[in-house]
Design a protein around this motif. Structure first.
Motif, PDB file in Angstrom:
ATOM      1  N   ARG A   7       0.809  -1.209   0.000  1.00 31.94           N
ATOM      2  CA  ARG A   7       0.000   0.000   0.000  1.00 31.94           C
ATOM      3  C   ARG A   7       0.849   1.268   0.000  1.00 31.94           C
ATOM      4  NH1 ARG A   7      -4.265  -1.412   4.577  1.00 31.94           N
ATOM      5  NH2 ARG A   7      -3.174  -3.345   4.829  1.00 31.94           N
ATOM      6  N   THR A   9       1.896   4.712  -0.793  1.00 34.16           N
ATOM      7  CA  THR A   9       1.244   5.914  -1.321  1.00 34.16           C
ATOM      8  C   THR A   9       2.084   7.132  -0.970  1.00 34.16           C
ATOM      9  OG1 THR A   9      -0.058   6.294   0.680  1.00 34.16           O
ATOM     10  CG2 THR A   9      -1.082   4.963  -1.025  1.00 34.16           C
ATOM     11  N   THR A  72      -5.286   5.865  -9.416  1.00 36.76           N
ATOM     12  CA  THR A  72      -5.126   5.971  -7.960  1.00 36.76           C
ATOM     13  C   THR A  72      -4.854   7.408  -7.514  1.00 36.76           C
ATOM     14  OG1 THR A  72      -2.733   5.567  -7.903  1.00 36.76           O
ATOM     15  CG2 THR A  72      -4.177   3.629  -7.911  1.00 36.76           C
ATOM     16  N   ARG A  74      -5.950  10.707  -6.430  1.00 34.69           N
ATOM     17  CA  ARG A  74      -7.227  11.207  -5.930  1.00 34.69           C
ATOM     18  C   ARG A  74      -7.047  12.496  -5.141  1.00 34.69           C
ATOM     19  NH1 ARG A  74      -5.246   6.768  -4.006  1.00 34.69           N
ATOM     20  NH2 ARG A  74      -4.942   6.493  -1.790  1.00 34.69           N
ATOM     21  N   SER A  88      -2.959   0.109  -3.017  1.00 39.14           N
ATOM     22  CA  SER A  88      -2.980  -1.294  -3.409  1.00 39.14           C
ATOM     23  C   SER A  88      -3.888  -1.575  -4.598  1.00 39.14           C
ATOM     24  CB  SER A  88      -3.411  -2.151  -2.217  1.00 39.14           C
ATOM     25  OG  SER A  88      -4.694  -1.754  -1.780  1.00 39.14           O
ATOM     26  N   LYS A  89      -4.508  -0.566  -5.173  1.00 40.84           N
ATOM     27  CA  LYS A  89      -5.375  -0.784  -6.331  1.00 40.84           C
ATOM     28  C   LYS A  89      -4.553  -0.899  -7.608  1.00 40.84           C
ATOM     29  CE  LYS A  89      -9.395   1.460  -4.406  1.00 40.84           C
ATOM     30  NZ  LYS A  89     -10.403   2.457  -4.565  1.00 40.84           N
ATOM     31  N   GLY A  90      -5.165  -1.443  -8.624  1.00 39.91           N
ATOM     32  CA  GLY A  90      -4.502  -1.578  -9.917  1.00 39.91           C
ATOM     33  C   GLY A  90      -3.465  -2.686  -9.881  1.00 39.91           C
ATOM     34  N   ARG A  91      -3.450  -3.505 -10.887  1.00 34.86           N
ATOM     35  CA  ARG A  91      -2.492  -4.603 -10.942  1.00 34.86           C
ATOM     36  C   ARG A  91      -1.842  -4.675 -12.312  1.00 34.86           C
ATOM     37  NH1 ARG A  91      -1.105  -6.521  -6.087  1.00 34.86           N
ATOM     38  NH2 ARG A  91      -2.906  -6.653  -4.776  1.00 34.86           N
ATOM     39  N   ASN A  97       1.150  -3.889  -7.716  1.00 36.40           N
ATOM     40  CA  ASN A  97       0.067  -2.914  -7.664  1.00 36.40           C
ATOM     41  C   ASN A  97       0.604  -1.503  -7.902  1.00 36.40           C
ATOM     42  OD1 ASN A  97       0.999  -1.798  -5.160  1.00 36.40           O
ATOM     43  ND2 ASN A  97       0.013  -3.471  -4.075  1.00 36.40           N
TER      44      ASN A  97
END
Length: 175
Positions: A7, A9, A72, A74, A88-91, A97
């Motif tokens: 995660r 960020t 991602t 935002r 952790s979104k998108g692969r 990720n």
């Protein structure tokens, strides 16, 4: 070999130490004034996030990686314009990720004849070449150059929003 945190960020915002006095003054305002400022600043943050998403799709080396990271980005709703990127979104096809791709895609990886952690065993590379050095770090490919180009517009819009809220608050006779 250490695995990157899933995660990962980054939150991009100004150094809040520069705004302590202003933030104290804004805390003295009523909730409606602060909410009005947050609404105005949210639109600035959304505009900034849109600029960054647009730049992602024009990435010069690895646009498919940037396209995984772009969704991602935002905006955050606060009194200071800021955005959050990664997570952790998108692969990717290999399972990485957006957070794991973020820094390598933005700043690049080392390339040398002996291979490096940014090289695949078959000789391909995970990330673009390291971006140019600027000061104590690297220039980046699309996130930081976009922010640097947009900074005057972000600053002007934010100053206008703050002055509008202060003016409205002053007209209400609260000050």
């Amino acid at each position: 070999m250490v695995m990157a945190e899933a995660r990962q960020t980054i939150k991009i915002q100004p150094d809040l130490r520069d705004f302590r006095g202003l933030l104290k003054a804004l805390n003295q305002m009523d909730k409606e004034a602060n909410q009005e400022l947050k609404d105005d600043v949210a639109s600035i943050s959304e505009w900034t996030a849109g600029q960054m998403r647009q730049a992602a799709y024009a990435h010069p080396y690895f646009p498919r990686q940037a396209a995984i990271i772009a969704p991602t980005i935002r905006p955050n709703k606060d009194r200071i314009p800021n955005v959050t990127i990664g997570g952790s979104k998108g692969r990717a096809s290999g399972g990485a990720n957006a957070g794991q791709l973020l820094f390598g895609n933005e700043f690049g990886g080392e390339r040398n004849a002996r291979g490096s952690q940014s090289a695949f065993p078959n000789g391909g590379f995970r990330f673009p070449p390291r971006s140019d050095r600027v000061g104590r770090g690297n220039a980046g490919y699309w996130i930081f150059p976009t922010l640097k180009a947009a900074q005057p517009e972000i600053t002007q819009r934010w100053k206008t929003a703050v002055m509008k809220v202060l003016s409205n608050w002053d007209k209400a006779g609260v000050m």
